[in-house]
Design an enzyme around this catalytic site. Structure first.
Site, PDB file in Angstrom:
ATOM      1  CB  SER A  66      -7.835   4.066   7.479  1.00 42.29           C
ATOM      2  OG  SER A  66      -6.745   4.642   6.793  1.00 42.29           O
TER       3      SER A  66
HETATM    4  N1  SAH Z   1      -7.074   8.774   4.774  1.00 33.94           N
HETATM    5  C1  SAH Z   1      -7.184   8.019   3.567  1.00 33.94           C
HETATM    6  C2  SAH Z   1      -6.189   6.888   3.622  1.00 33.94           C
HETATM    7  C3  SAH Z   1      -5.699   6.556   2.295  1.00 33.94           C
HETATM    8  S1  SAH Z   1      -4.376   5.415   2.267  1.00 33.94           S
HETATM    9  C4  SAH Z   1      -8.578   7.522   3.341  1.00 33.94           C
HETATM   10  O1  SAH Z   1      -9.345   7.476   4.318  1.00 33.94           O
HETATM   11  O2  SAH Z   1      -8.939   7.183   2.223  1.00 33.94           O
HETATM   12  C5  SAH Z   1      -2.979   6.518   2.338  1.00 33.94           C
HETATM   13  C6  SAH Z   1      -2.855   7.497   1.231  1.00 33.94           C
HETATM   14  O3  SAH Z   1      -1.599   8.163   1.389  1.00 33.94           O
HETATM   15  C7  SAH Z   1      -2.843   6.896  -0.164  1.00 33.94           C
HETATM   16  O4  SAH Z   1      -3.854   7.495  -0.931  1.00 33.94           O
HETATM   17  C8  SAH Z   1      -1.446   7.211  -0.692  1.00 33.94           C
HETATM   18  O5  SAH Z   1      -1.414   7.451  -2.075  1.00 33.94           O
HETATM   19  C9  SAH Z   1      -1.091   8.456   0.103  1.00 33.94           C
HETATM   20  N2  SAH Z   1       0.336   8.754   0.229  1.00 33.94           N
HETATM   21  C10 SAH Z   1       1.370   7.918   0.430  1.00 33.94           C
HETATM   22  N3  SAH Z   1       2.526   8.600   0.506  1.00 33.94           N
HETATM   23  C11 SAH Z   1       2.219   9.924   0.348  1.00 33.94           C
HETATM   24  C12 SAH Z   1       2.968  11.125   0.313  1.00 33.94           C
HETATM   25  N4  SAH Z   1       4.302  11.149   0.475  1.00 33.94           N
HETATM   26  N5  SAH Z   1       2.318  12.287   0.141  1.00 33.94           N
HETATM   27  C13 SAH Z   1       0.968  12.307  -0.039  1.00 33.94           C
HETATM   28  N6  SAH Z   1       0.199  11.185  -0.033  1.00 33.94           N
HETATM   29  C14 SAH Z   1       0.813  10.016   0.160  1.00 33.94           C
END
Ligand code: SAH
Length: 224
Positions: A66
């Site tokens: 993000s």
């Molecule tokens: N906070 C992270 C943001 C990653 S993007 C960072 O700074 O890198 C959001 C993430 O949520 C992705 O890796 C995606 O695979 C995950 N995601 C989406 N749906 C999810 C779910 N139901 N349970 C766990 N992770 C999930």
């Protein structure tokens, strides 16, 4: 590799923090922790020169790290004092996780992609972080065995607030979550549980997140 002593590039970091502050983040503790983490170590080497831009960047599996300003706004919204048990949904590359780990007691972090979870765990260990517990699974169901949580942060956007997350939030706790359609933007909600049956909700403004995929979220597609 031990990453504990790697310092962020000072000039680029100052620019990044200025961009974050320009988005209204004033929480000094959050800014200090943000300023201490070399963001380039959370993305591929090819993206290292872009790592201090206030932008989201690809991290694999079609997911993104993000924007620093959004990470900072969400972290500040959690109002962490340092004693909290925090649930994070969407470990991704672990960038938000490391910030949380430095501002709370322990982070329970759930990621649906095993490859991302494994890479994030390795990276966090390389940084010397030990106050976190990872899980590969569907975070829309929360983590019942570890509930209740003082704070919950969701870093992917679904069509509604998953009910299990409200259930697993302690009374007095805060949930920060983007909610809304993928096609346009979503709203970032700060939800406070004021009693076992009541919550209050504040809209912190528009954001754009990758899909929250799961039983209490969006169906899986070839884009998630
Ligand atoms: N906070 C992270 C943001 C990653 S993007 C960072 O700074 O890198 C959001 C993430 O949520 C992705 O890796 C995606 O695979 C995950 N995601 C989406 N749906 C999810 C779910 N139901 N349970 C766990 N992770 C999930």
């Amino acid at each position: 590799m031990h990453l504990k002593n790697v310092q962020p590039n000072a000039i680029r970091m100052r620019r990044m923090l200025e961009a974050v502050m320009a988005q209204g983040v004033t929480d000094q503790k959050v800014l200090t922790v943000l300023g201490s983490i070399p963001r380039e170590l959370f993305v591929s080497k090819a993206l290292a020169t872009d790592a201090y831009d206030d932008a989201c960047l690809p991290i694999g599996e079609l997911q993104t790290i993000s924007m620093p300003s959004v990470v900072a706004r969400m972290t500040a919204a959690l109002e962490l004092a340092g004693t909290e048990k925090v649930l994070e949904i969407g470990t991704g590359c672990g960038y938000q996780t490391i910030l949380l780990s430095k501002l709370c007691r322990r982070v329970y972090t759930v990621e649906r992609h095993k490859s991302l979870s494994e890479a994030a765990v390795k990276r966090l260990h390389d940084f010397g972080i030990t106050n976190f517990t990872p899980l590969v699974g569907d975070g829309t169901l929360g983590w019942p065995a570890q509930a209740p949580f003082d704070r919950i942060i969701v870093t992917a956007a679904g069509p509604w607030v998953p009910a299990p997350l409200i259930d697993q939030l302690a009374v007095g706790g805060i949930l920060v979550i983007p909610v809304g359609p993928q096609e346009t933007s979503q709203k970032l909600l700060k939800i406070r549980k004021i009693s076992a049956t009541e919550t209050t909700e504040e809209n912190l403004g528009p954001v754009a997140f990758v899909p929250l995929v799961g039983q209490q979220g969006l169906p899986q597609t070839n884009r998630a």
